[in-house]
Design a protein around this motif. Structure first.
Motif, PDB file in Angstrom:
ATOM      1  N   LEU A 142       0.968  -1.144   0.017  1.00 22.76           N
ATOM      2  CA  LEU A 142      -0.006  -0.123  -0.062  1.00 22.76           C
ATOM      3  C   LEU A 142       0.899   1.204  -0.174  1.00 22.76           C
ATOM      4  N   GLU A 143       0.830   1.921  -1.102  1.00 19.75           N
ATOM      5  CA  GLU A 143       1.701   3.189  -1.151  1.00 19.75           C
ATOM      6  C   GLU A 143       0.917   4.405  -1.871  1.00 19.75           C
ATOM      7  N   MET A 144      -0.255   4.394  -1.475  1.00 13.83           N
ATOM      8  CA  MET A 144      -1.029   5.443  -1.712  1.00 13.83           C
ATOM      9  C   MET A 144      -1.895   5.996  -0.656  1.00 13.83           C
ATOM     10  N   PRO A 145      -1.045   6.412   0.561  1.00 15.52           N
ATOM     11  CA  PRO A 145      -1.497   6.783   1.883  1.00 15.52           C
ATOM     12  C   PRO A 145      -2.825   7.961   1.899  1.00 15.52           C
ATOM     13  N   ARG A 146      -2.786   8.755   0.662  1.00 10.56           N
ATOM     14  CA  ARG A 146      -3.876   9.766   0.262  1.00 10.56           C
ATOM     15  C   ARG A 146      -5.287   9.197  -0.336  1.00 10.56           C
ATOM     16  N   VAL A 147      -5.398   7.972  -0.767  1.00 13.64           N
ATOM     17  CA  VAL A 147      -6.377   7.430  -1.216  1.00 13.64           C
ATOM     18  C   VAL A 147      -7.060   6.563   0.008  1.00 13.64           C
ATOM     19  N   ARG A 148      -8.254   6.910   0.303  1.00 10.45           N
ATOM     20  CA  ARG A 148      -8.755   6.535   1.486  1.00 10.45           C
ATOM     21  C   ARG A 148     -10.303   6.057   1.197  1.00 10.45           C
ATOM     22  N   ALA A 149     -10.793   5.176   2.014  1.00 11.83           N
ATOM     23  CA  ALA A 149     -12.451   4.842   1.857  1.00 11.83           C
ATOM     24  C   ALA A 149     -12.947   5.692   2.875  1.00 11.83           C
ATOM     25  N   GLU A 150     -14.220   6.023   2.225  1.00 12.43           N
ATOM     26  CA  GLU A 150     -15.219   6.896   3.381  1.00 12.43           C
ATOM     27  C   GLU A 150     -15.694   6.036   4.810  1.00 12.43           C
ATOM     28  N   HIS A 151     -15.698   4.844   4.547  1.00  8.75           N
ATOM     29  CA  HIS A 151     -15.943   4.307   5.734  1.00  8.75           C
ATOM     30  C   HIS A 151     -14.659   3.125   5.940  1.00  8.75           C
ATOM     31  N   PRO A 152     -13.584   3.433   6.276  1.00  5.42           N
ATOM     32  CA  PRO A 152     -12.438   2.266   6.487  1.00  5.42           C
ATOM     33  C   PRO A 152     -12.684   1.024   7.094  1.00  5.42           C
ATOM     34  N   ALA A 153     -12.138   0.120   6.693  1.00  9.89           N
ATOM     35  CA  ALA A 153     -12.142  -1.461   7.182  1.00  9.89           C
ATOM     36  C   ALA A 153     -10.735  -1.544   8.022  1.00  9.89           C
ATOM     37  N   PRO A 154     -11.094  -2.537   8.756  1.00  9.00           N
ATOM     38  CA  PRO A 154      -9.504  -2.913   9.512  1.00  9.00           C
ATOM     39  C   PRO A 154      -8.650  -3.446   8.536  1.00  9.00           C
ATOM     40  N   ALA A 155      -7.328  -3.225   8.803  1.00  6.57           N
ATOM     41  CA  ALA A 155      -6.174  -3.721   8.187  1.00  6.57           C
ATOM     42  C   ALA A 155      -6.336  -5.294   7.939  1.00  6.57           C
ATOM     43  N   ASP A 156      -6.032  -5.764   6.725  1.00  9.95           N
ATOM     44  CA  ASP A 156      -6.188  -7.255   6.611  1.00  9.95           C
ATOM     45  C   ASP A 156      -4.935  -7.598   5.524  1.00  9.95           C
ATOM     46  N   GLU A 157      -4.796  -8.714   5.433  1.00 17.07           N
ATOM     47  CA  GLU A 157      -3.797  -9.616   4.431  1.00 17.07           C
ATOM     48  C   GLU A 157      -4.337 -10.306   3.509  1.00 17.07           C
ATOM     49  N   GLY A 158      -5.655 -10.864   3.582  1.00 16.80           N
ATOM     50  CA  GLY A 158      -6.298 -11.555   2.507  1.00 16.80           C
ATOM     51  C   GLY A 158      -5.861 -13.017   2.196  1.00 16.80           C
ATOM     52  N   THR A 159      -5.238 -13.559   3.741  1.00 16.65           N
ATOM     53  CA  THR A 159      -4.401 -14.761   3.231  1.00 16.65           C
ATOM     54  C   THR A 159      -5.594 -15.926   2.897  1.00 16.65           C
ATOM     55  N   LYS A 160      -6.869 -15.928   3.580  1.00 18.08           N
ATOM     56  CA  LYS A 160      -7.897 -16.852   3.303  1.00 18.08           C
ATOM     57  C   LYS A 160      -8.036 -16.833   1.816  1.00 18.08           C
ATOM     58  N   VAL A 161      -8.225 -15.676   1.413  1.00 15.65           N
ATOM     59  CA  VAL A 161      -8.499 -15.372  -0.060  1.00 15.65           C
ATOM     60  C   VAL A 161      -7.681 -16.022  -0.974  1.00 15.65           C
ATOM     61  N   LEU A 162      -6.542 -15.703  -0.692  1.00 16.75           N
ATOM     62  CA  LEU A 162      -5.371 -16.225  -1.336  1.00 16.75           C
ATOM     63  C   LEU A 162      -5.488 -17.916  -1.828  1.00 16.75           C
ATOM     64  N   LYS A 163      -5.491 -18.491  -0.641  1.00 11.86           N
ATOM     65  CA  LYS A 163      -5.714 -20.128  -0.794  1.00 11.86           C
ATOM     66  C   LYS A 163      -6.919 -20.278  -1.616  1.00 11.86           C
ATOM     67  N   GLU A 164      -8.317 -19.670  -1.244  1.00 14.15           N
ATOM     68  CA  GLU A 164      -9.358 -19.681  -2.170  1.00 14.15           C
ATOM     69  C   GLU A 164      -9.134 -19.569  -3.662  1.00 14.15           C
ATOM     70  N   TRP A 165      -8.467 -18.595  -4.067  1.00 15.76           N
ATOM     71  CA  TRP A 165      -8.298 -18.327  -5.086  1.00 15.76           C
ATOM     72  C   TRP A 165      -7.434 -19.225  -5.955  1.00 15.76           C
ATOM     73  N   ARG A 166      -6.208 -19.736  -5.256  1.00 18.40           N
ATOM     74  CA  ARG A 166      -5.331 -20.702  -5.926  1.00 18.40           C
ATOM     75  C   ARG A 166      -6.042 -22.185  -6.234  1.00 18.40           C
ATOM     76  N   GLU A 167      -6.982 -22.474  -5.454  1.00 21.90           N
ATOM     77  CA  GLU A 167      -7.831 -23.544  -5.601  1.00 21.90           C
ATOM     78  C   GLU A 167      -8.920 -23.224  -6.803  1.00 21.90           C
ATOM     79  N   ALA A 168      -9.614 -22.093  -6.682  1.00 22.07           N
ATOM     80  CA  ALA A 168     -10.650 -22.032  -7.746  1.00 22.07           C
ATOM     81  C   ALA A 168      -9.980 -21.738  -9.051  1.00 22.07           C
ATOM     82  N   ALA A 169      -8.796 -21.172  -9.184  1.00 25.12           N
ATOM     83  CA  ALA A 169      -7.941 -20.923 -10.492  1.00 25.12           C
ATOM     84  C   ALA A 169      -7.534 -22.178 -11.003  1.00 25.12           C
ATOM     85  N   LEU A 170      -7.234 -23.268 -10.088  1.00 28.21           N
ATOM     86  CA  LEU A 170      -7.032 -24.545 -10.624  1.00 28.21           C
ATOM     87  C   LEU A 170      -7.945 -25.173 -11.273  1.00 28.21           C
ATOM     88  N   ARG A 171      -9.125 -25.172 -10.633  1.00 27.73           N
ATOM     89  CA  ARG A 171     -10.324 -25.860 -10.924  1.00 27.73           C
ATOM     90  C   ARG A 171     -10.806 -25.188 -12.261  1.00 27.73           C
TER      91      ARG A 171
END
Length: 231
Positions: free
Chosen positions: A144-173
């Protein structure tokens, strides 16, 4: 950069085979509208001899330039802007310029939310959208290198680790299941083709993916899989 954020030595993502210029232009216009940016349409060419009419790319270039300025200057993005940015990234026919939509979305809304939206396109979109989601995913692990681009309602920081695993399996299929050549071209560079990257029940699918790519009539796919299996 690979799906897990590491630098890739070979990442020639091809452009889409379908002409998505019109749907992308609408998506780009939606982003501009939500940000309050006005980019004038091209004037009608004068009749008679003279240069050929503009091909529409001039408006697109000016629109992209206006967006770059907004990201530099800073902006607060609404909830509606999230869907518009992801849609524009998915429909952008340029596999390099789509970063212009992915990166601000990541900075404002977080990795997990952006990756989950791209995963949804991969699972339920049209074939051009599935290919576009794979092209956009390439940028989805950017720092993240755009500190001046923000959401109106910010969400907690996250890394998306679970989504990465799901993507790998879905992409393979999807690579094995979907015979659309552009979908396979765009998914393949993102695939891990080692069985150790997947649960045991998907090991046979890894073998099938490699065999499918090696025997594919498309030269890019055949060449790309040998590079990946050889890594």
């Amino acid at each position: 950069m690979t799906a897990d954020g590491k630098t890739a030595g070979f990442m020639a993502l091809p452009g889409g085979e379908e002409d998505r210029r019109e749907v992308f232009a609408r998506s780009l216009a939606d982003v501009l509208r939500l940000l309050g940016i006005e980019v004038a349409a091209e004037p009608e060419p004068e009749p008679g001899p003279g240069p050929e009419p503009a091909d529409g790319l001039t408006w697109e270039r000016r629109a992209r330039a206006a967006l770059r300025k907004v990201w530099r200057d800073g902006v607060v993005l609404s909830e509606e802007a999230f869907d518009a940015l992801v849609k524009a990234a998915v429909h952008d026919p340029n596999p390099s310029f789509n970063r212009q939509f992915v990166e601000p979305a990541l900075n404002a809304f977080g990795h997990r939310r952006v990756q989950a939206a791209l995963l949804a396109y991969l699972r339920t979109g049209t074939d051009p959208e599935r290919a576009g989601a794979a092209r956009a995913w390439y940028w989805s692990a950017l720092t993240l290198e755009m500190p001046r681009v923000r959401a109106e309602h910010p969400a907690p920081a996250d890394e998306g680790t679970k989504v990465l695993k799901e993507w790998r399996e879905a992409a393979l299929r999807e690579f094995v299941r979907n015979e659309h050549v552009d979908v396979r071209r765009c998914i393949l560079p993102l695939l891990r083709l080692r069985k150790s990257s997947y649960p045991a029940e998907l090991h046979d699918l890894v073998d099938e993916a490699v065999a499918t790519a090696r025997s594919h009539p498309d030269e890019y796919i055949r060449h790309r899989v040998e590079h990946q299996v050889g890594d």
